[in-house]
Motif scaffolding. Structure first.
Motif, PDB file in Angstrom:
ATOM      1  N   ASP A  31     -45.118 -23.221 117.628  1.00 55.76           N
ATOM      2  CA  ASP A  31     -46.043 -23.309 118.719  1.00 55.76           C
ATOM      3  C   ASP A  31     -46.383 -24.662 118.632  1.00 55.76           C
ATOM      4  O   ASP A  31     -47.208 -25.135 118.954  1.00 55.76           O
ATOM      5  N   ASP A  32     -46.125 -26.002 117.700  1.00 52.75           N
ATOM      6  CA  ASP A  32     -45.833 -27.129 118.108  1.00 52.75           C
ATOM      7  C   ASP A  32     -45.729 -28.159 119.572  1.00 52.75           C
ATOM      8  O   ASP A  32     -44.918 -28.219 119.983  1.00 52.75           O
ATOM      9  N   PRO A  33     -46.512 -28.442 119.880  1.00 53.92           N
ATOM     10  CA  PRO A  33     -46.600 -29.095 121.650  1.00 53.92           C
ATOM     11  C   PRO A  33     -46.200 -30.660 121.995  1.00 53.92           C
ATOM     12  O   PRO A  33     -45.812 -31.051 120.115  1.00 53.92           O
ATOM     13  N   ALA A  34     -45.310 -30.613 122.386  1.00 57.32           N
ATOM     14  CA  ALA A  34     -44.304 -31.843 122.783  1.00 57.32           C
ATOM     15  C   ALA A  34     -45.539 -32.863 122.638  1.00 57.32           C
ATOM     16  O   ALA A  34     -46.088 -33.070 123.883  1.00 57.32           O
ATOM     17  N   GLY A  50     -33.491 -32.680 122.508  1.00 55.79           N
ATOM     18  CA  GLY A  50     -34.820 -31.743 121.579  1.00 55.79           C
ATOM     19  C   GLY A  50     -34.537 -30.562 121.522  1.00 55.79           C
ATOM     20  O   GLY A  50     -34.988 -30.245 120.436  1.00 55.79           O
ATOM     21  N   GLU A  51     -34.206 -29.828 122.725  1.00 54.70           N
ATOM     22  CA  GLU A  51     -34.420 -28.258 122.246  1.00 54.70           C
ATOM     23  C   GLU A  51     -32.996 -28.164 121.342  1.00 54.70           C
ATOM     24  O   GLU A  51     -32.694 -26.724 121.096  1.00 54.70           O
ATOM     25  N   THR A  52     -32.257 -28.716 121.802  1.00 57.24           N
ATOM     26  CA  THR A  52     -30.847 -28.595 121.299  1.00 57.24           C
ATOM     27  C   THR A  52     -30.841 -28.786 120.254  1.00 57.24           C
ATOM     28  O   THR A  52     -30.439 -27.785 118.868  1.00 57.24           O
ATOM     29  N   LEU A  53     -31.205 -30.068 119.095  1.00 59.41           N
ATOM     30  CA  LEU A  53     -31.867 -30.149 118.000  1.00 59.41           C
ATOM     31  C   LEU A  53     -32.779 -29.359 117.157  1.00 59.41           C
ATOM     32  O   LEU A  53     -33.066 -29.287 116.406  1.00 59.41           O
ATOM     33  N   GLY A  54     -33.522 -27.780 117.872  1.00 53.00           N
ATOM     34  CA  GLY A  54     -34.157 -27.793 117.414  1.00 53.00           C
ATOM     35  C   GLY A  54     -36.036 -27.814 117.191  1.00 53.00           C
ATOM     36  O   GLY A  54     -36.149 -27.351 116.674  1.00 53.00           O
ATOM     37  N   ARG A  98     -40.788 -41.918 124.198  1.00 48.49           N
ATOM     38  CA  ARG A  98     -41.131 -40.997 122.800  1.00 48.49           C
ATOM     39  C   ARG A  98     -41.522 -39.820 123.185  1.00 48.49           C
ATOM     40  O   ARG A  98     -41.848 -39.561 123.591  1.00 48.49           O
ATOM     41  N   LEU A  99     -39.677 -38.635 122.781  1.00 50.80           N
ATOM     42  CA  LEU A  99     -41.208 -37.214 123.119  1.00 50.80           C
ATOM     43  C   LEU A  99     -40.650 -36.431 121.595  1.00 50.80           C
ATOM     44  O   LEU A  99     -39.600 -36.636 120.482  1.00 50.80           O
ATOM     45  N   SER A 100     -41.991 -36.279 121.436  1.00 53.51           N
ATOM     46  CA  SER A 100     -42.272 -35.656 119.356  1.00 53.51           C
ATOM     47  C   SER A 100     -42.832 -34.347 119.370  1.00 53.51           C
ATOM     48  O   SER A 100     -43.080 -34.748 120.236  1.00 53.51           O
ATOM     49  N   THR A 101     -42.112 -33.666 118.437  1.00 52.69           N
ATOM     50  CA  THR A 101     -42.737 -32.826 117.816  1.00 52.69           C
ATOM     51  C   THR A 101     -43.011 -32.759 116.611  1.00 52.69           C
ATOM     52  O   THR A 101     -42.971 -34.212 115.817  1.00 52.69           O
ATOM     53  N   GLY A 102     -42.718 -31.832 115.742  1.00 59.75           N
ATOM     54  CA  GLY A 102     -43.441 -31.819 114.182  1.00 59.75           C
ATOM     55  C   GLY A 102     -42.111 -32.128 114.157  1.00 59.75           C
ATOM     56  O   GLY A 102     -42.081 -32.188 112.316  1.00 59.75           O
ATOM     57  N   ARG A 103     -41.017 -31.457 113.910  1.00 57.33           N
ATOM     58  CA  ARG A 103     -39.626 -30.977 114.081  1.00 57.33           C
ATOM     59  C   ARG A 103     -38.664 -32.155 114.293  1.00 57.33           C
ATOM     60  O   ARG A 103     -37.898 -32.490 113.906  1.00 57.33           O
ATOM     61  N   GLY A 104     -39.288 -33.435 115.103  1.00 56.25           N
ATOM     62  CA  GLY A 104     -38.375 -34.574 115.177  1.00 56.25           C
ATOM     63  C   GLY A 104     -38.189 -34.846 116.655  1.00 56.25           C
ATOM     64  O   GLY A 104     -38.943 -34.912 117.379  1.00 56.25           O
ATOM     65  N   HIS A 105     -38.156 -36.499 116.877  1.00 56.64           N
ATOM     66  CA  HIS A 105     -38.239 -36.832 118.158  1.00 56.64           C
ATOM     67  C   HIS A 105     -36.756 -37.397 119.018  1.00 56.64           C
ATOM     68  O   HIS A 105     -36.211 -37.020 117.842  1.00 56.64           O
ATOM     69  N   VAL A 106     -37.009 -37.549 120.295  1.00 59.21           N
ATOM     70  CA  VAL A 106     -36.285 -37.561 120.848  1.00 59.21           C
ATOM     71  C   VAL A 106     -36.322 -39.684 121.179  1.00 59.21           C
ATOM     72  O   VAL A 106     -37.482 -39.581 122.268  1.00 59.21           O
ATOM     73  N   LEU A 107     -35.731 -40.352 121.214  1.00 60.20           N
ATOM     74  CA  LEU A 107     -36.043 -41.373 122.480  1.00 60.20           C
ATOM     75  C   LEU A 107     -34.584 -41.828 123.454  1.00 60.20           C
ATOM     76  O   LEU A 107     -34.146 -41.630 123.068  1.00 60.20           O
ATOM     77  N   VAL A 108     -35.459 -42.713 124.583  1.00 60.48           N
ATOM     78  CA  VAL A 108     -35.144 -42.593 125.733  1.00 60.48           C
ATOM     79  C   VAL A 108     -35.619 -44.168 125.621  1.00 60.48           C
ATOM     80  O   VAL A 108     -36.360 -44.839 125.837  1.00 60.48           O
ATOM     81  N   ARG A 109     -34.723 -44.682 126.019  1.00 62.78           N
ATOM     82  CA  ARG A 109     -34.369 -46.406 126.790  1.00 62.78           C
ATOM     83  C   ARG A 109     -34.294 -46.875 127.824  1.00 62.78           C
ATOM     84  O   ARG A 109     -33.279 -46.111 128.633  1.00 62.78           O
ATOM     85  N   SER A 110     -35.185 -46.776 129.120  1.00 66.23           N
ATOM     86  CA  SER A 110     -35.006 -47.457 130.607  1.00 66.23           C
ATOM     87  C   SER A 110     -34.662 -48.576 130.251  1.00 66.23           C
ATOM     88  O   SER A 110     -34.859 -49.885 129.984  1.00 66.23           O
TER      89      SER A 110
END
Length: 83
Positions: free
Chosen positions: A55-58, A46-50, A68-80
């Motif tokens: 100030d948008d909280p995750a 998420g940090e690498t992709l910006g 799913r880790l989300s901000t207004g700029r995008g999402h990172v999905l992790v499957r366990s």
């Protein structure tokens, strides 16, 4: 987050590590959970992709096998894996 993880990998490696040692250390650092079901690698992505700029909280959302880790700029999905 990314800089901290990169520093931890560098600190954990001996002077002339082989590829296997590098992979093991990277796996241990980036695979460590920073929240239930969320490996550090997801925050790094998420940090690498910006996604964490501004100030948008995750926000963290979970289902049975997905996190799913989300901000207004995008999402990172992790499957366990269950089991």
């Amino acid at each position: 987050m990314a800089a901290d993880g990169i520093a931890r990998v560098a600190e954990a490696l001996p002077e002339n590590p082989g590829e296997l040692v590098v992979q093991q250390v990277r796996g241990a650092v980036w695979g460590a959970e920073i929240a239930p079901g969320l490996p550090a690698a997801a925050a790094f992505a998420g940090e690498t992709l910006g996604f964490f700029s501004g100030d948008d909280p995750a926000r963290l959302s979970k289902s049975l096998t997905w996190t799913r880790l989300s901000t207004g700029r995008g999402h990172v999905l992790v499957r366990s894996l269950l089991g």
